[in-house]
Design a protein around this motif. Structure first.
Motif, PDB file in Angstrom:
ATOM      1  N   LEU A 133       0.840  -1.192   0.000  1.00  0.00           N
ATOM      2  CA  LEU A 133       0.000   0.000   0.000  1.00  0.00           C
ATOM      3  C   LEU A 133       0.880   1.249   0.000  1.00  0.00           C
ATOM      4  CD1 LEU A 133      -2.667  -0.858   2.729  1.00  0.00           C
ATOM      5  CD2 LEU A 133      -3.175  -0.355   0.338  1.00  0.00           C
ATOM      6  N   PRO A 134       0.403   2.350  -0.577  1.00  0.00           N
ATOM      7  CA  PRO A 134       1.128   3.617  -0.461  1.00  0.00           C
ATOM      8  C   PRO A 134       0.872   4.224   0.913  1.00  0.00           C
ATOM      9  CG  PRO A 134      -0.879   3.950  -1.705  1.00  0.00           C
ATOM     10  CD  PRO A 134      -0.804   2.470  -1.419  1.00  0.00           C
ATOM     11  N   ILE A 135       1.878   4.857   1.509  1.00  0.00           N
ATOM     12  CA  ILE A 135       1.728   5.408   2.850  1.00  0.00           C
ATOM     13  C   ILE A 135       0.898   6.689   2.840  1.00  0.00           C
ATOM     14  CG2 ILE A 135       3.834   6.803   2.845  1.00  0.00           C
ATOM     15  CD1 ILE A 135       2.499   4.640   5.757  1.00  0.00           C
ATOM     16  N   MET A 136       0.902   7.444   1.762  1.00  0.00           N
ATOM     17  CA  MET A 136       0.050   8.618   1.519  1.00  0.00           C
ATOM     18  C   MET A 136       0.388   9.852   2.359  1.00  0.00           C
ATOM     19  SD  MET A 136      -2.088   8.216  -0.948  1.00  0.00           S
ATOM     20  CE  MET A 136      -3.112   7.084  -1.873  1.00  0.00           C
ATOM     21  N   LYS A 145      -1.842  15.994  15.506  1.00  0.00           N
ATOM     22  CA  LYS A 145      -3.102  15.264  15.656  1.00  0.00           C
ATOM     23  C   LYS A 145      -3.066  14.420  16.923  1.00  0.00           C
ATOM     24  CE  LYS A 145      -4.460  14.705  10.785  1.00  0.00           C
ATOM     25  NZ  LYS A 145      -5.777  15.383  10.927  1.00  0.00           N
ATOM     26  N   ASP A 146      -4.224  14.164  17.504  1.00  0.00           N
ATOM     27  CA  ASP A 146      -4.303  13.212  18.602  1.00  0.00           C
ATOM     28  C   ASP A 146      -3.726  11.877  18.139  1.00  0.00           C
ATOM     29  OD1 ASP A 146      -5.698  12.316  21.295  1.00  0.00           O
ATOM     30  OD2 ASP A 146      -6.201  10.817  19.761  1.00  0.00           O
ATOM     31  N   LYS A 147      -3.000  11.198  19.021  1.00  0.00           N
ATOM     32  CA  LYS A 147      -2.285   9.983  18.622  1.00  0.00           C
ATOM     33  C   LYS A 147      -3.214   8.926  18.036  1.00  0.00           C
ATOM     34  CE  LYS A 147      -2.373   7.737  23.201  1.00  0.00           C
ATOM     35  NZ  LYS A 147      -3.220   8.707  23.926  1.00  0.00           N
ATOM     36  N   ILE A 148      -4.395   8.753  18.641  1.00  0.00           N
ATOM     37  CA  ILE A 148      -5.335   7.751  18.143  1.00  0.00           C
ATOM     38  C   ILE A 148      -5.894   8.176  16.784  1.00  0.00           C
ATOM     39  CG2 ILE A 148      -7.471   6.515  18.590  1.00  0.00           C
ATOM     40  CD1 ILE A 148      -5.159   5.720  20.406  1.00  0.00           C
ATOM     41  N   GLU A 149      -6.146   9.463  16.618  1.00  0.00           N
ATOM     42  CA  GLU A 149      -6.630   9.974  15.330  1.00  0.00           C
ATOM     43  C   GLU A 149      -5.590   9.735  14.238  1.00  0.00           C
ATOM     44  OE1 GLU A 149      -8.013  14.175  13.197  1.00  0.00           O
ATOM     45  OE2 GLU A 149      -7.466  14.138  15.323  1.00  0.00           O
ATOM     46  N   ALA A 150      -4.315   9.972  14.580  1.00  0.00           N
ATOM     47  CA  ALA A 150      -3.243   9.728  13.614  1.00  0.00           C
ATOM     48  C   ALA A 150      -3.186   8.253  13.237  1.00  0.00           C
ATOM     49  CB  ALA A 150      -1.905  10.182  14.193  1.00  0.00           C
ATOM     50  N   GLY A 151      -3.335   7.388  14.244  1.00  0.00           N
ATOM     51  CA  GLY A 151      -3.337   5.956  13.971  1.00  0.00           C
ATOM     52  C   GLY A 151      -4.498   5.543  13.084  1.00  0.00           C
ATOM     53  N   CYS A 153      -5.951   7.370  10.858  1.00  0.00           N
ATOM     54  CA  CYS A 153      -5.680   7.826   9.487  1.00  0.00           C
ATOM     55  C   CYS A 153      -4.936   6.748   8.706  1.00  0.00           C
ATOM     56  CB  CYS A 153      -4.852   9.107   9.510  1.00  0.00           C
ATOM     57  SG  CYS A 153      -5.759  10.585  10.020  1.00  0.00           S
ATOM     58  N   LEU A 154      -3.981   6.104   9.367  1.00  0.00           N
ATOM     59  CA  LEU A 154      -3.181   5.073   8.706  1.00  0.00           C
ATOM     60  C   LEU A 154      -3.935   3.751   8.610  1.00  0.00           C
ATOM     61  CD1 LEU A 154       0.142   6.029  10.475  1.00  0.00           C
ATOM     62  CD2 LEU A 154      -0.390   6.367   8.064  1.00  0.00           C
ATOM     63  N   LYS A 155      -4.765   3.464   9.605  1.00  0.00           N
ATOM     64  CA  LYS A 155      -5.580   2.248   9.548  1.00  0.00           C
ATOM     65  C   LYS A 155      -6.576   2.313   8.394  1.00  0.00           C
ATOM     66  CE  LYS A 155      -5.387   1.068  14.482  1.00  0.00           C
ATOM     67  NZ  LYS A 155      -6.165   0.969  15.749  1.00  0.00           N
ATOM     68  N   PHE A 197       5.827   2.883  -0.962  1.00  0.00           N
ATOM     69  CA  PHE A 197       4.979   1.706  -0.792  1.00  0.00           C
ATOM     70  C   PHE A 197       5.542   0.792   0.284  1.00  0.00           C
ATOM     71  CE2 PHE A 197       4.791   3.137  -5.181  1.00  0.00           C
ATOM     72  CZ  PHE A 197       3.430   3.342  -5.326  1.00  0.00           C
ATOM     73  N   PHE A 198       4.638   0.240   1.088  1.00  0.00           N
ATOM     74  CA  PHE A 198       5.040  -0.660   2.156  1.00  0.00           C
ATOM     75  C   PHE A 198       4.054  -1.820   2.236  1.00  0.00           C
ATOM     76  CE2 PHE A 198       6.556   3.550   3.378  1.00  0.00           C
ATOM     77  CZ  PHE A 198       7.898   3.293   3.644  1.00  0.00           C
ATOM     78  N   GLN A 199       4.535  -2.932   2.776  1.00  0.00           N
ATOM     79  CA  GLN A 199       3.642  -4.066   2.979  1.00  0.00           C
ATOM     80  C   GLN A 199       2.576  -3.701   4.013  1.00  0.00           C
ATOM     81  OE1 GLN A 199       6.631  -7.111   3.895  1.00  0.00           O
ATOM     82  NE2 GLN A 199       6.091  -8.129   1.986  1.00  0.00           N
ATOM     83  N   ILE A 200       1.424  -4.316   3.881  1.00  0.00           N
ATOM     84  CA  ILE A 200       0.291  -3.993   4.745  1.00  0.00           C
ATOM     85  C   ILE A 200       0.637  -4.161   6.223  1.00  0.00           C
ATOM     86  CG2 ILE A 200      -2.034  -4.757   5.402  1.00  0.00           C
ATOM     87  CD1 ILE A 200      -2.558  -5.367   2.481  1.00  0.00           C
ATOM     88  N   ASP A 201       1.462  -5.164   6.549  1.00  0.00           N
ATOM     89  CA  ASP A 201       1.798  -5.422   7.953  1.00  0.00           C
ATOM     90  C   ASP A 201       3.115  -4.780   8.372  1.00  0.00           C
ATOM     91  OD1 ASP A 201       3.444  -7.023   6.457  1.00  0.00           O
ATOM     92  OD2 ASP A 201       3.077  -8.860   7.601  1.00  0.00           O
ATOM     93  N   SER A 202       3.576  -3.778   7.627  1.00  0.00           N
ATOM     94  CA  SER A 202       4.795  -3.069   8.019  1.00  0.00           C
ATOM     95  C   SER A 202       4.633  -2.463   9.412  1.00  0.00           C
ATOM     96  CB  SER A 202       5.102  -1.951   7.013  1.00  0.00           C
ATOM     97  OG  SER A 202       5.473  -2.491   5.765  1.00  0.00           O
ATOM     98  N   VAL A 203       5.754  -2.343  10.128  1.00  0.00           N
ATOM     99  CA  VAL A 203       5.730  -1.801  11.488  1.00  0.00           C
ATOM    100  C   VAL A 203       5.631  -0.279  11.415  1.00  0.00           C
ATOM    101  CG1 VAL A 203       6.980  -1.584  13.659  1.00  0.00           C
ATOM    102  CG2 VAL A 203       7.095  -3.722  12.352  1.00  0.00           C
ATOM    103  N   ILE A 204       4.518   0.258  11.882  1.00  0.00           N
ATOM    104  CA  ILE A 204       4.321   1.708  11.918  1.00  0.00           C
ATOM    105  C   ILE A 204       4.279   2.150  13.377  1.00  0.00           C
ATOM    106  CG2 ILE A 204       2.755   3.609  11.377  1.00  0.00           C
ATOM    107  CD1 ILE A 204       1.852   2.078   8.941  1.00  0.00           C
ATOM    108  N   ARG A 205       5.138   3.098  13.729  1.00  0.00           N
ATOM    109  CA  ARG A 205       5.197   3.578  15.104  1.00  0.00           C
ATOM    110  C   ARG A 205       4.891   5.064  15.147  1.00  0.00           C
ATOM    111  NH1 ARG A 205      10.522   3.399  18.921  1.00  0.00           N
ATOM    112  NH2 ARG A 205      10.857   5.483  18.077  1.00  0.00           N
ATOM    113  N   ILE A 206       3.892   5.419  15.935  1.00  0.00           N
ATOM    114  CA  ILE A 206       3.520   6.819  16.114  1.00  0.00           C
ATOM    115  C   ILE A 206       4.133   7.326  17.413  1.00  0.00           C
ATOM    116  CG2 ILE A 206       1.595   8.399  16.519  1.00  0.00           C
ATOM    117  CD1 ILE A 206      -0.091   6.610  14.722  1.00  0.00           C
TER     118      ILE A 206
END
Length: 244
Positions: A133-136, A145-151, A153-155, A197-206
């Motif tokens: 997927l593209p990270i966008m 942004k609130d941390k949960i809101e940022a998360g 957005c990516l979800k 582009f990254f794999q769907i299960d890539s590690v994303i850390r906010i």
């Protein structure tokens, strides 16, 4: 002879009218074309793209095999005197503003469209290609942004492995940046572009600002539940404990 000529003209008119009704005359015979490297042929000219309305433009790109779009609404239409709503302001593919019919790009490419509009904001259309997927977003685009809101957005883009890292630099929960996003990383690096582009299960850390304490990687404070059997306490939320 006149009757025959009139009949021929009438038949041609009916044929053309039928094509218009079915939509075949708008973009006939267009299908995705790939080269021997698996790249997608654009089959569109960057200047020509600006002559279409938004819905028609996206429809044409999809017909050519494109599946990822980021639409920026400029909120610059007031009276409709200088610009009209839904007119294209700019367009690019992976940051390239100039492309031709015979250009080839990665099939996962993102089409970025800026559009004149009354409302502001962004719209994202994403589809995974071979698990990618593209990270966008740029690394600091979600800052503030609130941390949960940022998360979220990516979800919403389709990513599934998102965790939260507390930067414990707030004096109290009344601090202006409390629980606000500082930045985010993908696969432990902030070095990427919005069309990467990254794999769907890539590690994303906010990374987010908060007070000192113990936190779960799901972004929530720890809540402990007492075990009646041995009086021990266990965390009620998922995610490992972070001790900073």
């Amino acid at each position: 002879m006149k009757t025959k000529k009139f009949k021929t003209i009438f038949i041609n008119f009916i044929y053309i009218f039928g094509l218009v009704i079915t939509g075949c005359s708008e973009d006939p015979g267009i299908v995705p074309i790939y080269d021997d490297k698996g790249r997608l042929q654009v089959q569109m000219d960057s200047e020509k793209c600006k002559t279409y309305q938004l819905e028609e433009l996206i429809k044409r790109f999809k017909k050519r095999g494109f599946v990822n779009f980021r639409i920026s609404y400029l909120q610059d239409v007031y009276l409709g005197i200088f610009v009209k709503e839904n007119e294209i302001d700019s367009i690019s593919i992976n940051g390239e503003t100039s492309f031709k019919n015979n250009s080839f790009v990665d099939e996962k490419s993102v089409v970025f469209i800026s559009i004149h509009s009354k409302k502001g904001g962004y719209e994202y259309i994403t589809n995974s290609v071979n698990g990618y997927l593209p990270i966008m977003y740029q690394p600091h685009e979600l800052d503030g942004k609130d941390k949960i809101e940022a998360g979220n957005c990516l979800k919403q883009l389709g990513f599934v492995n998102i965790s939260y890292y507390p930067i414990q630099d707030c004096w109290n929960d009344g601090s202006s940046n409390f629980n606000k996003t500082d930045s985010f990383q993908v696969n432990y690096t902030p070095d990427f572009r919005e069309y990467s582009f990254f794999q769907i299960d890539s590690v994303i850390r906010i990374n987010y600002h908060t007070v000192k304490g113990e936190y779960c990687t799901n972004g929530l404070n720890h809540e402990y539940i007492k075990n009646n059997n041995d009086n021990s306490f266990t965390c009620s939320t998922c995610g490992k404990t972070l001790y900073i």
